[in-house]
Design an enzyme around this catalytic site. Sequence first.
Site, short mmCIF file in Angstrom:
data_model
loop_
_atom_site.label_atom_id
_atom_site.label_comp_id
_atom_site.label_asym_id
_atom_site.label_seq_id
_atom_site.Cartn_x
_atom_site.Cartn_y
_atom_site.Cartn_z
CB CYS A 36 11.99 -24.98 -34.24
SG CYS A 36 10.93 -23.56 -34.02
CB CYS A 317 39.79 -19.96 -48.21
SG CYS A 317 38.67 -21.11 -47.43
ZN LIG Z 1 11.63 -22.95 -31.82
#
Ligand SMILES: [Zn+2]
Length: 351
Positions: A36, A317
């Site tokens: 989160c 790349c």
């Molecule tokens: Zn969250």
Amino acid sequence: MNTMPSTIEMEHAFRRRDATYDGIFFLAVRTTGIFCRPSCPARKPLVQNVEFFATAGEALAAGYRPCKRCRPLHADGRPPEWVERLLMALDQNPEARLTDASLRAMNIDPVRARRHFRQHYGLTFQAYARGRRLGQALGQLRQGVDLDDVALGNGYESHSGFREAFAQAFGRPPGKSRDADCIVTTWIESPLGPLVLAATTEGVCLLEFSDPARIEMQFDTLRRHFDRAIVPGSTPHLDTLQAELASYFAGTLKAFSVPVVYHGTPFQEKVWTALQQIPYGETRSYEDLARTIGAPRASRAVGSANGLNRVAIVIPCHRVVNKSGELGGYGGGLWRKRILLDLEQKGQAAA
Ligand SMILES: [Zn+2]
């Protein structure tokens, strides 16, 4: 390496759902396997189950899935709310000298502001603010605004103060600078962590992962190659690049149209041009690439030129791997290379 605040500071931040820490660190929860932003509205986990990461990419690489509520991978190209406020304050009132006290009055921690700017731009906040002010002054000079208006309108108390600051940054006095150009830089959030972008009026000249040591090195190289100052801001090329990157990370863009500019040895430039011919979703070995450019015995030199590519992702790349099928190397870290190749595999399968 990215620097993170102390563990105690991060714990406080996510307990308070402090959005001013968004983009500074991510927290992952061992029991749920989800990661989160600090400001996530979801129920807060027990401290002993939490692991901290400096970037979303590192959390992904450690096997965590992004939270559906706070969407830590959401690449909206916008800096955290408090950085936007700070940038807006600078734009609206370029003559304001933002001291530590005035930052605190805006509810912005000066220490965090400094850390953020160093982490994302490879610059101190003061250097950033100075660069932005000078960049605006240069823009006005090029539009034909009178030198007096430019100096005083941008918060310089005297002509000589302005001239000095200007000459120091751009290497020439302001009176002669109507045709001068500079390198404009900005940063965006991405699934691979913050990205630093830079462009000249000709095209994009830098797309780099936000690692302060690498950015400082790349900025030095750019200054040398282009003989121009680097100032924060936005340009049409940077806007195009941001929009294209958002589609790329969403799996819907398979070829970039934004122009790129690079300076290297003729050999390096040949390698970088050849890289752009490798189709989306495919890989080539260093040996393949060496053959493509007509130097079949130079696969090691091809490898080092590949590693010196300054416009990651757009000059792909990451599509060069070992002959054995192993990933090989990547300046931005192998976990980023793996994510890019997986993303392109999925994008190709969906097409
Ligand atoms: Zn969250």
